[in-house]
Design an enzyme around this catalytic site. Structure first.
Site: not given
Length: 589
Positions: A280-284
């Protein structure tokens, strides 16, 4: 003379036979005797102790007794079987059948009475049941129980490692049993120790990188979060940023490794290293780091995210709401899917793929933990038209919580990627420069805004410390699509100035009935992070890097106490000063 001659012949025959037995065929008959009475028995050895980084015991071996019997002797004595059944509380028909199936052997363990309390064994032996004896062995005990169960694992009935660290370091821990020759009487009792064949060598101790105190904090707060949110499972991983040492790794559901049964095998796995999840957004932050490294963006580059969505094949890539124009830092602060999608479009496929692989995605971290999953990360030739877009915000690949923590530790370590280790001092010193230090510092400053006013994780803020982090709320895949079930993430580093801890919090399948953002990473996982880190920072004596905020809070608290004390004094002396109306006398909460 006839009688004397006969007696003489008998005497000669006896002498000849004695010479034959004791001199001519001595070795043959000695071998036959030894086969009946001389035995080689093992000398049990204790398994090495496992301790945490501070020397606190996590796994110890204690001497116990194992009851054994001679089934040949028992099979011919039904009364002895009945007495043994009564003493051991075993069903008589079961024990009778068990003995008869082994009546051609000379040794068997008494069922359910191996590695038992020595006092219980002595109580049974005191009955002097024919053919029943005991021998000393060792049994593994885990003082911390289920709080550290997934890291330690357990041993089987033969004291061999089956899961976790017990399995990974089994050869180091188990030692080498000794052997000795003994003489047993016809009842199986040892009457003489003949010779020591090989001395027993105890197993070597193992010092883990785990800190028992931080581990318990993580486990306790994870359990509290799961109870409050109705989530199905969760994991917390805490790494030392500089060394890669695993300071804590907690999972729920857990189990008691002191009493392992064949039931609920699902609870045995260490979810932090075996379960694959879309991050999820931890990749951003990594997508932004790739853009900064390539030079296609700067921290102040502006992107128009209106109207809050962009096409994604047959679907849409949407933000929580329309954030309008955001700079690169704002994309991280507000966790804009649209913003990172526009950033990744500026990067060639091969360049973005190579960047993420430098952070270890798609391969095992090399921690050496049994069953660690490498994750899945398809190469660019297998990307569809919108695959790169979904990768930018954490869909289309799968990782473990440990891999997320490792990548974030690299951001806090000046871009250096370190191999995680469960052994204190186990870091080899080899590191891989995955990112330029200046870019890593820029991304850290951007992630700091996430926990400050206006960010998505203000509940992760810790008084006196700057916190850098990123929330994530990923939908769970189901049946070729995505369901309305979620995984709530928070990955963070603290303190920002000199990062000490890299933490990943994963809460799987929380209750969504509250609606809104009550099942998101900022609402569920961020406060769990804050509670654990508050304790860990204090336990490890990490100095604060936000003194001004801490002093301001201290001053406010002292002023509140002063007002409260003044009010209490006034209330306690109504003769000197009348009590003020309630609307004017309350202390500020």
């Amino acid at each position: 003379m006839l009688v004397a001659g006969a007696m003489g012949l008998c005497a000669v025959a006896l002498v000849v036979r004695a010479v034959d037995l004791q001199l001519v065929d001595n070795a043959f008959y000695q071998q036959k005797a030894d086969a009946r009475f001389l035995r080689e028995v093992a000398i049990p050895t204790s398994r090495g102790m496992i301790t945490d980084r501070n020397g606190e015991p996590l796994a110890v071996s204690s001497p116990v007794e194992s009851l054994y019997a001679n089934p040949q002797e028992l099979a011919n004595n039904p009364a002895a079987i009945a007495r043994l059944a009564e003493a051991t509380e075993l069903p008589l028909d079961y024990l009778t059948r068990y003995v008869s199936q082994r009546s051609d052997k000379e040794f068997m363990y008494v069922p359910r009475h191996r590695r038992i309390n020595p006092a219980v064994a002595q109580k049974i032996l005191a009955l002097k049941i024919p053919g029943v004896f005991s021998q000393r062995e060792f049994r593994r005990f885990y003082p911390q129980g289920e709080a550290v169960a997934h890291v330690l694992g357990f041993t089987n009935i033969d004291d061999q490692g089956q899961e976790g660290v017990e399995l990974a370091f089994d050869e180091w821990l188990r030692g080498t049993p000794g052997a000795q020759k003994v003489i047993r009487d016809r009842h199986g009792r040892i009457v003489e120790h003949v010779d020591l064949i090989r001395p027993a060598e105890p197993g070597k101790d193992l010092v883990l990188s785990i800190d028992r105190r931080i581990q318990f904090l993580a486990y306790r707060e994870l359990k509290r979060t799961l109870l409050e949110t109705g989530a199905a499972s969760g994991s917390v991983v805490i790494l030392d940023v500089a060394t890669g040492e695993v300071l804590a790794m907690a999972n729920l559901p857990s189990y008691n490794n002191n009493r392992v049964s064949g039931e609920n095998r699902d609870a045995y796995r260490n979810r932090a290293v075996t379960d694959l999840l879309e991050p999820g957004s931890t990749m951003k932050p990594l997508t932004v780091a790739a853009g900064l490294e390539a030079g296609v963006i700067t921290p102040t580059t502006r992107f128009d995210t209106s109207p809050g969505w962009i096409p994604n094949g047959r679907y849409r890539t949407s933000d929580f709401k329309n954030y309008g124009v955001l700079d690169t830092t704002g994309i991280i602060t507000k966790s804009s899917n649209v913003g990172v999608s526009k950033i990744v479009k500026l990067l060639p496929d091969a360049q973005f793929d190579a960047f993420l692989r430098r952070f270890g995605f798609g391969t095992s971290t090399g921690s050496g933990f049994p069953g660690e999953a490498p994750g899945t990360f398809p190469p660019p030739e297998r990307w569809s038209g919108t695959h790169k877009q979904t990768l930018s915000y954490g869909y289309g690949l799968s990782v473990t919580p440990l891999q997320i923590a490792r990548a974030y530790a690299a951001l806090g370590n000046g871009g250096r990627l370190v191999t995680p280790t469960f052994v204190k001092g186990g870091h080899s010193g080899d590191t891989q420069q995955a990112l330029d230090p200046q870019v890593a510092a820029q991304v850290m400053r951007m992630m700091q805004t996430v926990t400050e006013p206006g960010g998505t994780a203000t509940r992760a803020a810790i008084l006196g410390y700057h916190v850098a982090g990123k929330t994530g709320t990923a939908r769970k895949s189901s049946g070729g699509g995505y369901s309305r079930r979620y995984i709530a993430y928070f990955a963070g580093l603290v303190p920002v100035e000199r990062p000490r801890f890299a933490v990943t919090v994963v809460v799987n399948d929380p209750d969504t009935s509250g609606g809104g953002s009550t099942y998101g990473g900022g609402w569920i996982s961020a406060p769990l992070f804050a509670r654990v880190m508050e304790g860990a920072l204090r336990l490890m004596d990490v100095p604060p890097d936000d003194i001004q905020t801490w002093l301001a809070a201290q001053s406010a608290e002292e002023a509140r106490r002063a007002r409260a004390t003044g009010t209490a004094t006034a209330s306690a002396a109504p003769v000197v000063a009348p009590v003020l109306p309630a609307s004017r006398s309350g202390a500020t909460p």
